[in-house]
Design an enzyme around this catalytic site. Structure first.
Site, PDB file in Angstrom:
ATOM      1  N   LYS A  45      -0.640  -5.290   3.798  1.00 11.28           N
ATOM      2  CA  LYS A  45      -0.680  -4.060   2.995  1.00 11.28           C
ATOM      3  C   LYS A  45      -1.567  -4.253   1.761  1.00 11.28           C
ATOM      4  CE  LYS A  45       3.347  -2.245   1.482  1.00 11.28           C
ATOM      5  NZ  LYS A  45       3.368  -1.880   0.048  1.00 11.28           N
ATOM      6  N   ARG A  50      -6.772  -2.802  -0.850  1.00 10.47           N
ATOM      7  CA  ARG A  50      -7.955  -3.285  -1.578  1.00 10.47           C
ATOM      8  C   ARG A  50      -9.230  -3.065  -0.772  1.00 10.47           C
ATOM      9  NH1 ARG A  50      -3.540  -5.709  -3.439  1.00 10.47           N
ATOM     10  NH2 ARG A  50      -3.446  -6.734  -5.478  1.00 10.47           N
ATOM     11  N   ASP A 344       8.347  -9.721  -2.636  1.00 13.41           N
ATOM     12  CA  ASP A 344       8.825  -8.656  -1.735  1.00 13.41           C
ATOM     13  C   ASP A 344       9.804  -9.181  -0.688  1.00 13.41           C
ATOM     14  OD1 ASP A 344       7.299  -6.745  -3.039  1.00 13.41           O
ATOM     15  OD2 ASP A 344       5.546  -7.091  -1.754  1.00 13.41           O
ATOM     16  N   ARG A 375      16.059  -3.339  -6.253  1.00 11.96           N
ATOM     17  CA  ARG A 375      16.394  -4.124  -5.063  1.00 11.96           C
ATOM     18  C   ARG A 375      17.537  -5.115  -5.288  1.00 11.96           C
ATOM     19  NH1 ARG A 375      10.275  -4.864  -2.546  1.00 11.96           N
ATOM     20  NH2 ARG A 375      10.316  -2.837  -1.493  1.00 11.96           N
TER      21      ARG A 375
HETATM   22  C1  S3P Z   1       1.302  -6.042  -4.696  1.00 13.02           C
HETATM   23  C2  S3P Z   1       1.867  -6.747  -5.708  1.00 13.02           C
HETATM   24  C3  S3P Z   1       3.324  -6.866  -5.900  1.00 13.02           C
HETATM   25  C4  S3P Z   1       4.100  -6.476  -4.657  1.00 13.02           C
HETATM   26  C5  S3P Z   1       3.581  -5.226  -4.024  1.00 13.02           C
HETATM   27  C6  S3P Z   1       2.113  -5.391  -3.649  1.00 13.02           C
HETATM   28  C7  S3P Z   1      -0.171  -5.948  -4.622  1.00 13.02           C
HETATM   29  O1  S3P Z   1       3.713  -6.013  -6.957  1.00 13.02           O
HETATM   30  O2  S3P Z   1       5.477  -6.311  -4.974  1.00 13.02           O
HETATM   31  O3  S3P Z   1       4.319  -4.919  -2.857  1.00 13.02           O
HETATM   32  O4  S3P Z   1      -0.713  -5.584  -3.568  1.00 13.02           O
HETATM   33  O5  S3P Z   1      -0.822  -6.277  -5.636  1.00 13.02           O
HETATM   34  P1  S3P Z   1       3.577  -6.505  -8.499  1.00 13.02           P
HETATM   35  O6  S3P Z   1       2.222  -6.965  -8.662  1.00 13.02           O
HETATM   36  O7  S3P Z   1       3.881  -5.311  -9.348  1.00 13.02           O
HETATM   37  O8  S3P Z   1       4.599  -7.572  -8.629  1.00 13.02           O
END
Ligand code: S3P
Length: 465
Positions: A45, A50, A344, A375
Site C-alpha cells: 500500500k 507513492r 500496522d 487500535r
Molecule cells: C504509512 C506510514 C504509517 C502506517 C501507514 C502507512 C506510509 O503511518 O501506519 O499505514 O505509507 O507512510 P505513520 O507514518 O503515520 O506512522
C-alpha cells in the site's frame, strides 16, 4: 467487498451517517483445519500510493506493475487525476501515469476525497504545499477524526494556509504558495507520513529541506526520490538520528515501478497459518524492507516456523516468498523501539499473542491511538469479548495466551480494516465463530482478502448481524 469509494462534502452530516450505515457488511470466521497452499501478497500500500504520487509529479510516463487496487490507493489515483495527471489502468493490469512535470500540478475543480486513507491525505497535502493553488480536501468519517496538525503545523510555519485557519483535521481547504521557506524539522512523532509530506513539499521548494528522524521510519519516499532521478542524502547526526537532506527544487523523471507484495497484508495469511494446527502456507513476493519487517522478527522470536525463500531484489527492494507452518508460540516482550517497523501489525500480533504461552508485552504503542481507529482500545475490547486476558495501558498492551479460546463474540471493528482481519483470524482457532462488523473496510487495503483466505482453506463467510 468492493464497495465504491464514498463521497461527501464539507459539513454534510446527513450524508455521512448514510455512509456509516451503508458500510456495514459482516463477515464470520470459524474453526478451520490445516490451511495449505500458496498465494501472492497484494501490492504494498505504501509503495502503491507513492508510485502514483511520484508518477504524477514527474516528467514523462511511469508504468506501474502490481499496484494495489484497494480503495485507499484508488482514492490517491483519483486525487492525482484531479490535480492534472493522466492516470490509466491498462488491460494487462499495468497502470500508466502521465506526469505533470516540473511545477505542473493544477487546481482541482472539485473537492479531493481521500476516503479512508491517511497516507494519501498526508502525502498529497505535502506535495500540494509549494503550489499556488487551493484545494478542498475531504475524507470519510474515520479519516475526518485523524490528526492532520502533524503535517499542517510544519507546513504552516513554511507559509501554507488553511480554511478554517486552525483546523487540524479534514475537511479543510488548503492554499499552498510557490515561495515556501525551506525547513529543518525534527519529527516529534515517528511518522513516515509526516516525513514524506515534508520531503514531497521540499521537492518544489528552493533551498535545503532537512528532516531529522529520532526513530527511523519506512524509507519508501527516500528510495523513490532517488529512483525518479532526484538526489538526497541520508546521514546520521551525533545523537544517532537519521538526517535526510534534499536541495530543492528537484526535477523528477518518470521511472517504472514494480510494486512488491505488502508485508502488512501478508501478515494475515501468515499468522493464520502459524495459529491453525496442521497448516503449511506460502505467501509469495513479500517486501522485506527492514523498516517494515518488525512483525516477522517478533514472530520468529516467539518460535514461529517462518522461512524466507527465494530472496531476491526487485526494483531496489528485497522481496521473498514466506513459508509459514503451524507453530507453538512463546510470549515475548516487544521493545518500544521496534514499533515503527511494525506499526500496522500490532493488531495481528495481539491475536498471535492470545495463543502464546505466557504474557506478551507490547510497548511504545501511542501511535496506535490515532490510526484508522484507536487500535489499542479496539484490540483490548475485542479480545476481552472473545475471552482473552488482556491489559491496556496508555501506550502499551499485554496479552496473556491461553489454550482455550472461547470466541463466540460479535466484534466492533470501528470501521478499521486491520481490526476486522485480525479478529477474523482469531475466529479460525476459536471454539465458537467470531463475527466482525464493518468488514467492507477490508477493501481499503486487501480487496482479495476473503478469496485469498478461502483458497487456503479458511472458513470465512458473509453473515447477517
Ligand atoms: C504509512 C506510514 C504509517 C502506517 C501507514 C502507512 C506510509 O503511518 O501506519 O499505514 O505509507 O507512510 P505513520 O507514518 O503515520 O506512522
Amino acid at each position: 467487498m468492493t464497495a465504491p469509494i464514498m463521497k461527501f462534502g464539507r459539513s454534510d452530516k446527513a450524508k455521512l451517517s448514510t455512509i456509516q450505515t451503508e458500510r456495514q457488511a459482516f463477515l464470520k470466521s470459524q474453526r478451520s483445519h490445516g490451511l495449505t497452499g500458496s498465494v501472492t501478497a497484494p501490492g504494498d500500500k505504501s509503495i502503491s500510493h507513492r508510485s502514483l504520487i511520484f508518477g504524477a509529479l514527474a516528467e514523462g510516463v511511469t508504468a506501474i506493475q502490481g499496484l494495489l487496487e484497494g480503495e485507499d490507493v484508488l482514492a490517491t489515483a483519483q486525487a492525482m487525476r484531479q490535480l492534472g495527471a493522466k492516470v490509466r489502468r491498462e488491460d494487462n493490469d499495468l497502470w500508466h501515469v502521465a506526469g505533470c512535470g516540473a511545477r505542473g500540478l493544477q487546481s482541482p475543480e472539485k473537492p479531493i476525497d481521500f476516503g479512508n486513507s491517511g497516507t494519501g491525505a498526508r502525502l498529497i497535502i505535502g506535495a500540494l504545499a509549494p503550489y499556488a493553488l487551493t484545494a478542498e480536501l475531504t475524507g470519510d468519517a474515520s479519516l475526518s477524526k485523524r490528526p492532520m496538525g502533524r503535517v499542517l503545523d510544519p507546513l504552516r510555519k513554511m507559509g501554507v494556509t488553511t480554511d478554517p485557519s486552525a483546523q487540524n483535521h479534514l475537511p479543510l481547504t488548503l492554499t499552498g504558495q510557490e515561495t515556501l521557506s525551506p525547513l529543518s524539522y525534527t519529527l516529534p512523532v515517528p511518522s513516515a507520513q509526516v516525513k514524506s509530506a515534508l520531503l514531497l513539499a521540499g521537492l518544489n521548494i528552493a533551498g535545503t529541506t532537512e528532516i531529522i528522524e529520532p526513530e527511523p521510519t519506512r524509507d519508501h519516499t527516500e528510495n523513490m526520490i532517488r529512483a525518479f532521478g532526484g538526489d538526497l542524502s541520508v546521514t546520521e547526526n551525533k545523537d544517532g538520528h537519521r538526517v535526510i537532506t534534499l536541495q530543492g527544487p528537484l526535477h523528477l523523471k518518470a521511472s517504472d515501478v514494480c510494486v512488491p507484495g505488502d508485508p502488512s497484508s501478508a501478515a494475515f495469511p501468515i499468522v493464520a497459518a502459524l495459529l491453525t494446527p496442521g497448516s503449511d502456507v506460502t505467501v509469495k513476493n513479500v517486501l522485506l524492507n527492514p523498516l517494515r519487517s518488525g512483525l516477522y522478527k517478533t514472530l520468529q522470536e516467539m518460535g514461529a516456523d517462518i522461512t524466507f525463500q527465494n530472496i531476491r531484489e526487485e526494483a531496489g527492494e528485497q522481496v521473498a516468498d514466506l513459508r509459514a507452518r503451524a507453530s507453538t508460540l512463546q510470549a515475548v516482550d516487544v521493545p518500544a523501539d521496534r514499533a515503527p517497523s511494525m506499526i500496522d501489525e500490532y493488531p495481528i500480533l495481539a491475536i498471535a499473542a492470545a495463543t502464546a504461552q505466557g504474557r506478551t508485552m507490547m510497548r511504545g504503542l501511542k501511535e496506535l491511538r490515532v490510526k484508522e481507529s484507536d487500535r489499542l482500545d479496539a484490540m483490548a475490547r475485542g479480545l476481552e469479548a472473545c475471552g482473552v486476558t488482556v491489559e491496556e495501558g496508555e501506550d502499551w498492551l499485554a496479552v496473556t495466551g491461553a489454550h482455550a479460546l472461547p470466541g463466540g463474540a460479535k466484534i466492533a471493528s470501528y470501521m478499521d480494516h486491520r481490526i476486522a482481519m485480525s479478529f477474523l483470524t482469531l475466529g479460525l482457532i476459536s471454539d465458537a465463530p467470531i463475527t466482525v462488523d464493518g468488514a467492507d473496510m477490508i477493501a481499503t487495503s486487501f480487496p482479495s482478502y476473503r478469496e485469498t483466505m478461502r483458497a487456503l482453506g479458511a472458513d470465512i463467510e458473509p453473515t447477517q448481524p
